[in-house]
Design an enzyme around this catalytic site. Structure first.
Site, PDB file in Angstrom:
ATOM      1  CB  SER A  21     -20.954  -3.909  -0.067  1.00 57.64           C
ATOM      2  OG  SER A  21     -20.130  -5.464  -0.036  1.00 57.64           O
ATOM      3  CB  THR A  68     -17.880  -1.935   4.327  1.00 53.90           C
ATOM      4  OG1 THR A  68     -16.619  -1.300   3.558  1.00 53.90           O
ATOM      5  CG2 THR A  68     -19.192  -1.538   4.403  1.00 53.90           C
ATOM      6  CE  LYS A  72     -13.145  -1.460   5.851  1.00 53.85           C
ATOM      7  NZ  LYS A  72     -11.983  -1.171   4.578  1.00 53.85           N
ATOM      8  CG  ASP A 108      -9.151  -4.250   4.175  1.00 53.60           C
ATOM      9  OD1 ASP A 108     -10.268  -5.462   3.210  1.00 53.60           O
ATOM     10  OD2 ASP A 108      -9.697  -3.437   4.553  1.00 53.60           O
ATOM     11  CB  ALA A 134      -8.324   1.646   1.821  1.00 57.24           C
ATOM     12  CG  LEU A 225      -6.434  -0.086  -2.769  1.00 56.39           C
ATOM     13  CD1 LEU A 225      -7.189  -0.568  -1.514  1.00 56.39           C
ATOM     14  CD2 LEU A 225      -5.422  -2.090  -2.993  1.00 56.39           C
ATOM     15  CE1 TYR A 227     -16.455  -3.682  -5.153  1.00 54.12           C
ATOM     16  CE2 TYR A 227     -14.379  -2.811  -3.982  1.00 54.12           C
ATOM     17  CZ  TYR A 227     -16.514  -3.300  -4.287  1.00 54.12           C
ATOM     18  OH  TYR A 227     -17.423  -3.241  -3.291  1.00 54.12           O
TER      19      TYR A 227
END
Length: 284
Positions: A21, A68, A72, A108, A134, A225, A227
């Site tokens: 993270s 996370t 969630k 989000d 997500a 998504l 990153y």
């Protein structure tokens, strides 16, 4: 950097695993830039300890949490109230702790929309790759903001994708479902393709959720998504075909900024955070 003291407010992220993270870097960079007496920590939480952990943040006076994978959805029964977005998406990534009251939100959605607000997307065909938490947030965001015609969820677990489609019925839009084996035609026709899976994330940077990168075209927007790296193999393939590409870093920062605002009543210094991440943690 000032050391924490008895007045330092604590925020944490819970997940499993959590070592990858970047949220502690994002928030602690912002806290330091604005000289706020907060500290942000990461907690690798064992599933069986989730209820105790949520009670613990009340007892310890935490200001809030980020949540996370894989919690969630699992946190929902332990929260006193939810935002409308969290209720509809069935997932929470941000918790605000006010005494003994835990309020759940899903930032989000706003984070995802931020990089695509200026694109001409309304009424266009769109595709989501993946059917996890997500994907659910992305589906809600696209249906509320752009009225895609149609929105298709492409997933290996078609039943899971169908559940998302069914849950979105109340928004008044039809959501279609496809598996990866039959989705080529759908993707070719889509104006926007969103990868909501973790495939391609560091250290597995040579992986991609879609092997045939030659199906992309210059009139498409491909949004990943993931990153880290900010330009995944999927995005590199799409870019070679002339598509507009968007990495997950801006969504990561924008969803963090929305949570930061709720905990601190301050606006996150976006440019400072972005420069820190790009220079040190998210190379192309």
């Amino acid at each position: 950097m000032d050391f924490p003291d008895v007045n330092t407010k604590v925020v944490a992220i819970i997940g499993n695993p959590i070592r990858h993270s970047l949220s502690p870097i994002i928030h602690n960079t912002a806290f330091q830039a604005q000289k706020l007496n907060y500290i942000y920590i990461a907690i690798d939480l064992v599933t069986k300890n989730l209820p105790k952990a949520l009670e613990g943040i009340k007892a310890l006076g935490f200001s809030g949490l980020n949540v996370t994978i894989p919690y969630k959805e699992a946190v929902l029964p332990y929260l006193e109230s939810l935002s409308e977005v969290a209720q509809y998406t069935g997932a929470v990534n941000t918790i605000v702790c006010n005494n003994d009251h835990l309020y759940g939100d899903n930032t989000d959605v706003s984070g995802f929309l931020s990089p695509i607000q200026d694109f001409q997307l309304s009424g266009m065909p769109m595709t989501i790759l993946g059917a996890g938490g997500a994907a659910r947030a992305v589906a809600y965001a696209l249906l509320r903001e752009f009225n895609p015609q149609p929105l298709t969820i492409v997933a290996r677990r078609v039943n899971q994708a169908q559940k998302i489609a069914n849950d979105m019925d109340g928004l008044g839009h039809q959501v279609e479902v496809s598996d990866f084996e039959t989705a080529t035609a759908v993707i070719k026709k889509s104006r926007l393709i969103v990868n909501s899976t973790p495939v391609g994330m560091f250290p597995h940077v040579d992986e991609t959720p879609w092997i045939n990168g030659q199906i992309f075209s210059p009139d498409q927007v491909v949004y990943d998504l993931v990153y880290r790296p900010n330009k995944t193999r999927l995005l590199r393939q799409a870019e070679l075909q002339g598509a507009t590409i968007i990495g997950g870093l801006e969504m990561l920062i924008q969803q963090a900024a929305a949570a930061y605002r709720q905990w601190t009543n301050h606006e996150m210094p976006i440019s400072i955070v972005q420069n820190t991440l790009m220079n040190k943690f998210c190379p192309q």
